[in-house]
Design a protein around this motif. Structure first.
Motif, PDB file in Angstrom:
ATOM      1  N   LYS A 352       6.859  -3.213   5.235  1.00  0.00           N
ATOM      2  CA  LYS A 352       7.847  -3.477   6.275  1.00  0.00           C
ATOM      3  C   LYS A 352       7.217  -4.312   7.387  1.00  0.00           C
ATOM      4  CE  LYS A 352       7.249   0.603   9.285  1.00  0.00           C
ATOM      5  NZ  LYS A 352       7.893   1.869   9.733  1.00  0.00           N
ATOM      6  N   PRO A 353       7.999  -4.996   8.208  1.00  0.00           N
ATOM      7  CA  PRO A 353       7.438  -5.741   9.338  1.00  0.00           C
ATOM      8  C   PRO A 353       6.571  -4.828  10.206  1.00  0.00           C
ATOM      9  CG  PRO A 353       9.729  -6.332   9.026  1.00  0.00           C
ATOM     10  CD  PRO A 353       9.473  -5.168   8.105  1.00  0.00           C
ATOM     11  N   GLY A 354       5.377  -5.286  10.525  1.00  0.00           N
ATOM     12  CA  GLY A 354       4.442  -4.476  11.295  1.00  0.00           C
ATOM     13  C   GLY A 354       3.599  -3.546  10.442  1.00  0.00           C
ATOM     14  N   GLY A 355       3.869  -3.515   9.122  1.00  0.00           N
ATOM     15  CA  GLY A 355       3.109  -2.653   8.220  1.00  0.00           C
ATOM     16  C   GLY A 355       1.848  -3.332   7.721  1.00  0.00           C
ATOM     17  N   ARG A 356       1.143  -2.667   6.824  1.00  0.00           N
ATOM     18  CA  ARG A 356      -0.123  -3.193   6.337  1.00  0.00           C
ATOM     19  C   ARG A 356      -0.225  -3.050   4.813  1.00  0.00           C
ATOM     20  NH1 ARG A 356      -0.269   1.532   8.586  1.00  0.00           N
ATOM     21  NH2 ARG A 356      -1.556   3.259   7.797  1.00  0.00           N
ATOM     22  N   LEU A 357      -0.896  -4.006   4.224  1.00  0.00           N
ATOM     23  CA  LEU A 357      -1.209  -4.011   2.800  1.00  0.00           C
ATOM     24  C   LEU A 357      -2.729  -3.932   2.694  1.00  0.00           C
ATOM     25  CD1 LEU A 357       0.227  -6.591   0.209  1.00  0.00           C
ATOM     26  CD2 LEU A 357      -2.058  -5.626   0.040  1.00  0.00           C
ATOM     27  N   VAL A 358      -3.227  -2.960   1.968  1.00  0.00           N
ATOM     28  CA  VAL A 358      -4.672  -2.796   1.831  1.00  0.00           C
ATOM     29  C   VAL A 358      -5.057  -3.100   0.382  1.00  0.00           C
ATOM     30  CG1 VAL A 358      -6.631  -1.232   2.046  1.00  0.00           C
ATOM     31  CG2 VAL A 358      -4.741  -1.102   3.687  1.00  0.00           C
ATOM     32  N   TYR A 359      -5.877  -4.126   0.222  1.00  0.00           N
ATOM     33  CA  TYR A 359      -6.305  -4.582  -1.100  1.00  0.00           C
ATOM     34  C   TYR A 359      -7.717  -4.062  -1.360  1.00  0.00           C
ATOM     35  CZ  TYR A 359      -7.640  -7.860  -4.837  1.00  0.00           C
ATOM     36  OH  TYR A 359      -8.078  -8.428  -6.017  1.00  0.00           O
ATOM     37  N   VAL A 360      -7.880  -3.346  -2.488  1.00  0.00           N
ATOM     38  CA  VAL A 360      -9.154  -2.712  -2.811  1.00  0.00           C
ATOM     39  C   VAL A 360      -9.525  -3.043  -4.254  1.00  0.00           C
ATOM     40  CG1 VAL A 360     -10.351  -0.502  -3.119  1.00  0.00           C
ATOM     41  CG2 VAL A 360      -8.751  -0.790  -1.223  1.00  0.00           C
ATOM     42  N   THR A 361     -10.810  -3.319  -4.493  1.00  0.00           N
ATOM     43  CA  THR A 361     -11.320  -3.398  -5.858  1.00  0.00           C
ATOM     44  C   THR A 361     -12.655  -2.668  -5.932  1.00  0.00           C
ATOM     45  OG1 THR A 361     -12.738  -5.360  -5.724  1.00  0.00           O
ATOM     46  CG2 THR A 361     -10.371  -5.765  -6.048  1.00  0.00           C
ATOM     47  N   CYS A 362     -13.034  -2.284  -7.146  1.00  0.00           N
ATOM     48  CA  CYS A 362     -14.394  -1.768  -7.370  1.00  0.00           C
ATOM     49  C   CYS A 362     -15.212  -2.878  -8.030  1.00  0.00           C
ATOM     50  CB  CYS A 362     -14.382  -0.494  -8.203  1.00  0.00           C
ATOM     51  SG  CYS A 362     -13.482  -0.594  -9.772  1.00  0.00           S
ATOM     52  N   SER A 363     -15.079  -4.081  -7.478  1.00  0.00           N
ATOM     53  CA  SER A 363     -15.824  -5.247  -7.946  1.00  0.00           C
ATOM     54  C   SER A 363     -16.618  -5.833  -6.785  1.00  0.00           C
ATOM     55  CB  SER A 363     -14.865  -6.302  -8.502  1.00  0.00           C
ATOM     56  OG  SER A 363     -15.567  -7.504  -8.819  1.00  0.00           O
ATOM     57  N   LEU A 364     -17.649  -6.584  -7.128  1.00  0.00           N
ATOM     58  CA  LEU A 364     -18.460  -7.263  -6.111  1.00  0.00           C
ATOM     59  C   LEU A 364     -18.395  -8.776  -6.261  1.00  0.00           C
ATOM     60  CD1 LEU A 364     -21.537  -4.858  -6.218  1.00  0.00           C
ATOM     61  CD2 LEU A 364     -19.966  -5.154  -4.304  1.00  0.00           C
ATOM     62  N   LEU A 365     -17.505  -9.266  -7.098  1.00  0.00           N
ATOM     63  CA  LEU A 365     -17.402 -10.697  -7.356  1.00  0.00           C
ATOM     64  C   LEU A 365     -16.422 -11.340  -6.384  1.00  0.00           C
ATOM     65  CD1 LEU A 365     -17.257 -10.669 -11.280  1.00  0.00           C
ATOM     66  CD2 LEU A 365     -19.265 -10.620  -9.765  1.00  0.00           C
ATOM     67  N   CYS A 366     -16.819 -12.442  -5.766  1.00  0.00           N
ATOM     68  CA  CYS A 366     -15.939 -13.146  -4.829  1.00  0.00           C
ATOM     69  C   CYS A 366     -14.633 -13.558  -5.496  1.00  0.00           C
ATOM     70  CB  CYS A 366     -16.639 -14.398  -4.287  1.00  0.00           C
ATOM     71  SG  CYS A 366     -18.146 -14.077  -3.347  1.00  0.00           S
ATOM     72  N   GLU A 367     -14.706 -13.886  -6.779  1.00  0.00           N
ATOM     73  CA  GLU A 367     -13.527 -14.344  -7.501  1.00  0.00           C
ATOM     74  C   GLU A 367     -12.432 -13.293  -7.531  1.00  0.00           C
ATOM     75  OE1 GLU A 367     -17.000 -16.743  -8.732  1.00  0.00           O
ATOM     76  OE2 GLU A 367     -16.641 -14.607  -8.446  1.00  0.00           O
ATOM     77  N   GLU A 368     -12.814 -12.014  -7.486  1.00  0.00           N
ATOM     78  CA  GLU A 368     -11.834 -10.930  -7.528  1.00  0.00           C
ATOM     79  C   GLU A 368     -11.488 -10.402  -6.139  1.00  0.00           C
ATOM     80  OE1 GLU A 368     -12.031  -8.315 -11.226  1.00  0.00           O
ATOM     81  OE2 GLU A 368     -14.158  -8.567 -10.727  1.00  0.00           O
ATOM     82  N   ASN A 369     -12.223 -10.824  -5.146  1.00  0.00           N
ATOM     83  CA  ASN A 369     -12.080 -10.243  -3.812  1.00  0.00           C
ATOM     84  C   ASN A 369     -11.616 -11.275  -2.781  1.00  0.00           C
ATOM     85  OD1 ASN A 369     -12.938  -7.805  -4.902  1.00  0.00           O
ATOM     86  ND2 ASN A 369     -15.086  -8.228  -4.485  1.00  0.00           N
ATOM     87  N   GLU A 370     -12.560 -11.911  -2.111  1.00  0.00           N
ATOM     88  CA  GLU A 370     -12.210 -12.835  -1.038  1.00  0.00           C
ATOM     89  C   GLU A 370     -11.312 -13.975  -1.522  1.00  0.00           C
ATOM     90  OE1 GLU A 370     -16.124 -10.881  -0.015  1.00  0.00           O
ATOM     91  OE2 GLU A 370     -15.268 -11.845  -1.793  1.00  0.00           O
ATOM     92  N   ASP A 371     -11.570 -14.469  -2.736  1.00  0.00           N
ATOM     93  CA  ASP A 371     -10.748 -15.569  -3.259  1.00  0.00           C
ATOM     94  C   ASP A 371      -9.296 -15.147  -3.439  1.00  0.00           C
ATOM     95  OD1 ASP A 371     -13.103 -16.951  -3.322  1.00  0.00           O
ATOM     96  OD2 ASP A 371     -13.140 -17.251  -5.499  1.00  0.00           O
ATOM     97  N   ARG A 372      -9.093 -13.931  -3.898  1.00  0.00           N
ATOM     98  CA  ARG A 372      -7.731 -13.444  -4.121  1.00  0.00           C
ATOM     99  C   ARG A 372      -6.999 -13.250  -2.791  1.00  0.00           C
ATOM    100  NH1 ARG A 372      -9.252 -15.237  -7.478  1.00  0.00           N
ATOM    101  NH2 ARG A 372      -7.402 -16.497  -7.135  1.00  0.00           N
TER     102      ARG A 372
END
Length: 433
Positions: A352-372
């Motif tokens: 919802k407006p003002g809400g938050r989405l939290v993205y989590v992985t159990c990976s250490l690869l940039c391709e799966e994390n910061e890039d996404r």
């Protein structure tokens, strides 16, 4: 079984893994069924040898100048257990059920044992094809981080705040020698025995009564960063067995509502018994009922928090699943990246407006994390990344200051730096009306 016979059995299991390319647990189970004379201590000791060899496969092969299961075992005895050449000679005697004596080439390899000139993927014990990804993520620390992912993992527990306190749980589990986790405020840690065995927690009254749950400290921190609060509407979009749903329910003090769902309803099966044992009352499990049915379609645009514990390669969990890194293929990374983009796009409309989405992985690869995350933010201008320092402060995790990613938004945990499994988390805020 004599220790030498256990080593021979471990080589047999490693040969089965090399031939049939399947999970180590399956190979160990089949070995046990075919060798019923082996007692539980024997099977545990053999499994420990197998997993040590898998953890150090690349460096063991390099050391022994051979890629056979026997070479992996000999190298692992040196690298993981510190055996001297003389100790190895005594176990490889060829007498009784012991492995055959060392060859001249094996003796020569042991006498010249040195990894100083080995490439980074050998020193870090990870697949060669992942070297560019590791060096991108860690730079000069790539080998160090790889070695940490090759170590044995401790057993971490999360104290269920709905039923007890960490102080009381520490007292109840005194006989297991627990200690408070370094960062997670409800975390307990139990060191593994020398043979790699963890205590049979399922028989512990504290576990049966729901006072504690098995959860790595890194996973506990990731759940805490989501900041689920009493009275909120929360969607756990990739809930699986429900570990983070349970943690968030305790943070919410059983008030508000958590909707736990997953694209594969079979992964949700364990959640029901866990919810009951933990005394959780504010979780609705929404299982899919076919491709045309959206089990959470009725809560679109209504969620204060959407947690995306995204499908990933699991690089960060290699301490617990050392065979997984050798079964992983380059195509798996491409598939996971596609799935991560899809689940992020699916998650956005629920916030919802003002809400938050939290993205989590159990990976250490940039391709799966910061890039996404960067790709998601580019496609969704109404979302922004919360600064890492602010995420930690709001979650009450100030002691973790300094874990912000150097590659973009979000925070990183790794076994080398924090003695947790490898995790990445980013808090993404949706603009208000």
């Amino acid at each position: 079984m004599h220790p030498s016979a256990r080593i021979a059995a471990a080589i047999e299991v490693l040969d089965d893994l090399e031939t049939r390319r399947r999970p180590a647990n399956d190979a160990m189970k089949d070995w046990g069924l075919a060798h019923r004379f082996a007692g539980s201590k024997d099977r545990a000791a053999i499994a420990s040898l197998v997993y040590d060899a898998l953890r150090r496969r690349a460096s063991a092969r390099w050391l022994m100048k051979s890629e056979t299961p026997r070479a992996e075992m000999i190298g692992a005895l040196v690298l993981a257990r510190g055996y001297s050449p003389g100790e190895i000679e005594s176990h490889f005697s060829g007498e009784g059920h012991a492995p055959s004596p060392l060859s001249a080439d094996e003796r020569a390899a042991l006498s010249a044992a040195d990894l100083a000139d080995a490439p980074v993927w050998v020193r870090g014990d990870f697949p060669e094809w992942l070297a560019p990804q590791f060096e991108r993520a860690f730079g000069e620390r790539a080998a160090e981080e790889g070695r940490a992912l090759s170590a044995r993992a401790p057993l971490d527990l999360r104290v269920n705040a709905l039923k007890t306190t960490r102080e009381k749980a520490l007292e109840e589990l005194t006989h297991l020698g627990p200690s408070a986790c370094r960062f997670a405020p409800l975390g307990l840690r139990i060191a593994q025995a020398q043979d790699g065995r963890a205590p049979a927690l399922a028989a512990e009254p504290a576990y049966v009564r729901g006072l504690v749950e098995i959860q790595d400290e890194g996973s506990q921190i990731a759940a805490r960063l989501a900041r689920a609060a009493p009275g909120e509407q929360v969607l756990d979009l990739c809930a699986g067995g429900g570990g983070k749903s349970l943690a968030m329910a305790a943070q919410m003090d059983n008030s508000g509502q958590i909707y736990a769902t997953d694209t594969d309803g079979r992964r949700l099966t364990p959640i029901f018994a866990r919810l009951d044992r933990a005394g959780v009352r504010n979780v609705q499990v929404r299982a899919p009922r076919g491709p045309a049915h959206d089990p959470v379609g009725d809560i679109a645009g209504a969620c204060d928090l959407v947690l995306v514990d995204a499908p990933c390669t699991g690089v960060g969990t290699w301490r617990r699943n050392p065979d997984a890194k050798w079964r992983m293929r380059p195509g798996a990374l491409e598939q996971r990246i596609k799935a991560q983009d899809e689940v992020l796009a699916r998650a956005a409309p629920f916030v919802k407006p003002g809400g938050r989405l939290v993205y989590v992985t159990c990976s250490l690869l940039c391709e799966e994390n910061e890039d996404r995350v960067a790709g998601f933010l580019a496609a969704h201008p109404d979302f922004s990344a919360e600064p890492a320092e602010e995420s930690l402060k709001r979650a009450g995790l100030d002691a973790l200051a300094g874990i912000q990613s150097p590659h973009g938004p979000g925070l990183r945990l790794s076994p080398a730096r924090h003695d947790t499994d490898g995790f990445y988390a980013a808090v993404l805020l949706r603009a208000g009306v």
